[in-house]
Design an enzyme around this catalytic site. Structure first.
Site, PDB file in Angstrom:
ATOM      1  N   CYS B 111      14.817 -10.562   0.470  1.00 12.47           N
ATOM      2  CA  CYS B 111      15.697 -11.039  -0.605  1.00 12.47           C
ATOM      3  C   CYS B 111      15.006 -10.970  -1.970  1.00 12.47           C
ATOM      4  CB  CYS B 111      16.158 -12.473  -0.349  1.00 12.47           C
ATOM      5  SG  CYS B 111      17.024 -12.676   1.207  1.00 12.47           S
ATOM      6  N   ALA B 112      14.189  -9.960  -2.176  1.00 14.17           N
ATOM      7  CA  ALA B 112      13.491  -9.802  -3.453  1.00 14.17           C
ATOM      8  C   ALA B 112      13.407  -8.335  -3.841  1.00 14.17           C
ATOM      9  CB  ALA B 112      12.098 -10.427  -3.372  1.00 14.17           C
TER      10      ALA B 112
END
Lengths: 128, 153
Positions: B111-112
């Site tokens: 999620c980055a």
């Protein structure tokens, strides 16, 4: 399971792909990626006037499954008619690879098929 | 949630009840209390210290593996996670082999995505450590990574 997944064939196609590279005569081309993991496949194909896929290459980067799948798929379709290839689906690729893919790796294995079909039959690239 | 409902309209209850519709998550609240009691009994500071010890050990062990580079701050400046890259080996493949060895890591962008873009990295592998992990887990991780290298190098 790991032995199954990374069977000799998969590793061999990953480390020593036969159809990775560039070619001059290109009639169809497409590229796509799996944004969630960074697998990327670019495919160039040459289809003659009789509708036969005479040559094809791929380039890209990503996991062993995605890259090996590209090489194995191209090995399979070169020499075939476009119309014979049209019906190829997920199950066909799974059988071709001959390994027990879990749901996570399925996307990796099917990326080349997606690219090939889009190149040959013009399926629209997904919107970002 | 409501104060009054008629055919013409409705009025809401006061906050916070305005935002709480239906039956509350009673079982969940009780479960949450049990989790809090459990953690309180151990002590959050103790848990934090444990995490630091394991993560520091993991950083030292992983840094010693040729072809592996750890991403992020030094071992003293991080929480209980270690993200890393391996030369010419894709995170999916790393995770797959480790999975077969009974080790769970996360592979991908965690999620980055913008961070990966900034670091100019396709994807990475992430091991995270918590209260339940031991140095043995780190040793197993290292052993698993050498398995990965054996298959893909």
């Amino acid at each position: 399971m790991m032995d199954d997944l990374y069977r000799e064939m998969i590793l061999d196609h990953y480390k020593n792909p036969i159809h990775k590279g560039e070619m001059e005569e290109i009639s169809h081309s497409f590229e796509d990626d799996n944004p969630l993991c960074g697998d990327f496949i670019h495919m160039d194909l040459e289809v003659d006037e009789k509708g036969i896929i005479t040559n094809a290459v791929f380039s890209g980067h990503g996991c062993a499954i995605s890259q090996a799948s590209a090489d194995i798929l191209l090995e399979d379709i070169i020499g075939k008619k476009m119309e014979d290839v049209q019906h190829m689906d997920s199950q066909y690729v799974i059988d071709l690879l001959g390994i027990d893919l879990g749901p996570v790796r399925l996307k990796c294995a099917l990326l080349p098929l997606k690219v090939m079909k889009a190149a040959l039959y013009g399926i629209e690239k997904e919107e970002e | 949630m409501i104060r009054k409902v008629t055919f013409e309209g409705f009025s809401t209850n006061e906050i916070p009840y305005k935002f709480e519709a239906g039956t509350s998550a009673i079982a969940e609240a009780i479960g949450f209390a049990a989790a809090v009691e459990y953690l309180d009994a151990i002590g959050m500071q103790a848990i934090h210290d444990h995490e630091k010890v394991i993560t520091k050990y993991a950083c030292e062990q992983l840094a010693a593996i040729p072809g592996l580079s750890i991403m992020g701050p030094s071992k003293d400046m991080r929480g209980g996670v270690v993200s890393f890259e391996m030369e010419n080996i894709h995170p999916h493949d790393i995770a797959q082999v480790l999975d077969a060895e009974g080790i769970a890591v996360r592979a991908g962008h965690h999620c980055a995505m913008p961070l990966h873009q900034k670091l100019n990295v396709q994807a990475s592998t992430r091991a995270s450590f918590y209260l339940y992990n031991t140095t043995q887990d780190v040793d197993d991780l290292v052993r698993g990574i050498y398995q990965v290298k054996e298959i893909f190098d």
